[in-house]
Design an enzyme around this catalytic site. Structure first.
Site, PDB file in Angstrom:
ATOM      1  N   LYS A   1       0.818  -1.202   0.000  1.00  0.00           N
ATOM      2  CA  LYS A   1       0.000   0.000   0.000  1.00  0.00           C
ATOM      3  C   LYS A   1       0.856   1.258   0.000  1.00  0.00           C
ATOM      4  CE  LYS A   1      -2.925  -2.511   3.204  1.00  0.00           C
ATOM      5  NZ  LYS A   1      -3.313  -2.574   4.642  1.00  0.00           N
TER       6      LYS A   1
ATOM      7  N   GLU B   1       7.611   2.373  -6.279  1.00  0.00           N
ATOM      8  CA  GLU B   1       7.764   1.902  -4.897  1.00  0.00           C
ATOM      9  C   GLU B   1       7.834   3.076  -3.937  1.00  0.00           C
ATOM     10  OE1 GLU B   1       7.648  -0.132  -2.631  1.00  0.00           O
ATOM     11  OE2 GLU B   1       8.616  -2.048  -3.009  1.00  0.00           O
TER      12      GLU B   1
ATOM     13  N   ASP C   1      14.740  -0.301   0.923  1.00  0.00           N
ATOM     14  CA  ASP C   1      15.489  -0.418   2.170  1.00  0.00           C
ATOM     15  C   ASP C   1      16.589  -1.467   1.944  1.00  0.00           C
ATOM     16  OD1 ASP C   1      15.943  -0.085   4.956  1.00  0.00           O
ATOM     17  OD2 ASP C   1      14.565  -1.694   5.447  1.00  0.00           O
TER      18      ASP C   1
ATOM     19  N   LYS D   1      17.277   4.066   1.086  1.00  0.00           N
ATOM     20  CA  LYS D   1      18.221   4.091   2.211  1.00  0.00           C
ATOM     21  C   LYS D   1      19.447   3.293   1.792  1.00  0.00           C
ATOM     22  CE  LYS D   1      14.714   2.892   5.302  1.00  0.00           C
ATOM     23  NZ  LYS D   1      14.184   2.369   6.587  1.00  0.00           N
TER      24      LYS D   1
ATOM     25  N   PHE E   1      13.873   4.636  10.443  1.00  0.00           N
ATOM     26  CA  PHE E   1      12.551   4.174  10.015  1.00  0.00           C
ATOM     27  C   PHE E   1      11.646   5.376   9.846  1.00  0.00           C
ATOM     28  CE2 PHE E   1       8.446   2.163  10.044  1.00  0.00           C
ATOM     29  CZ  PHE E   1       8.680   1.019   9.299  1.00  0.00           C
TER      30      PHE E   1
ATOM     31  N   ASP F   1       3.999   3.435   6.403  1.00  0.00           N
ATOM     32  CA  ASP F   1       3.355   3.152   7.688  1.00  0.00           C
ATOM     33  C   ASP F   1       4.302   2.553   8.711  1.00  0.00           C
ATOM     34  OD1 ASP F   1       3.621   0.586   6.297  1.00  0.00           O
ATOM     35  OD2 ASP F   1       2.458  -0.211   7.976  1.00  0.00           O
TER      36      ASP F   1
END
Ligand code: IMP
Ligand code: MG
Length: 179
Positions: A46, A102, A106, A134, A155, A162
């Site tokens: 999502k 995207e 990560d 990242k 984060f 989310d």
């Protein structure tokens, strides 16, 4: 106007106006690069939903959109690279120009899986547009053609991203403060 951060929000890493400017620039670049083709944008649910809907509005070349939903086994903050498809594309992509959209790259493991999976379906071209990356966290070497922002190892939440399904509605990208 940006509302002052409240816990668990940490530092705001990308403000709303910087997001908007970068999305406009990416949309222009993509419109030029794909001027001669019928691009298929593949949004990864999502997290990419806000980015994709804003980006699409800045693309002036012909394009279509489809979605995939994937779940990566792992903890709330670390993916394992073992990916499960929850929702697949509605259309075949053989011979098509496909751009995966995207939210964030990560470790790169989810994207590596998507590139292999979609690549095996025989698209004419397959590229990636990621809002955030990242680089310090990378475990898989994945090529990202369009990047919004490089961020440090932390984060983040907001603008679609989310933490345990919350905070996607924030209009900016902020660091998740320690709970
Ligand atoms: P990767 O497989 O480690 O590259 O992670 C892929 C997915 O993990 C991303 O598409 C996000 O959904 C999620 N993710 C990774 N880092 C963050 C973050 O900082 N905030 C929110 N979600 C993240
Ligand atoms: Mg994601």
């Amino acid at each position: 106007m940006t509302i002052a951060p409240v816990p668990p929000l940490g530092e705001i890493l990308v403000e709303e106006d910087r997001l908007r400017e970068r999305v406009v620039a990416l949309g222009r670049e993509i419109s030029v690069d794909y001027a001669e083709s019928e691009l298929l944008l593949v949004g990864v649910l999502k997290g990419a939903m806000l980015f994709l809907s804003d980006l699409m509005r800045e693309i002036t070349s012909p394009c279509e959109v489809d979605f995939m939903a994937v779940a990566s086994y792992g903890s709330a903050t670390d993916s394992s690279g073992v990916v499960r498809i929850l929702k697949d594309l509605d259309v075949p992509i053989e011979g098509r120009d496909v751009l995966i959209v995207e939210d964030i790259v990560d470790s790169g493991l989810t994207l590596q899986y998507l590139l292999r999976n979609l690549g095996a379906r025989g698209p004419r071209t397959l590229e990636v547009c990621a809002l955030l990356t990242k680089p310090e966290r990378r475990k898989a070497d994945v090529a990202i053609r369009y990047t919004g922002f490089e961020i440090r190892d932390c984060f983040v939440i907001g603008y679609g991203l989310d933490h345990r399904e919350r905070w996607r509605n924030l209009p900016y990208v902020a660091e998740l403060a320690a709970e």
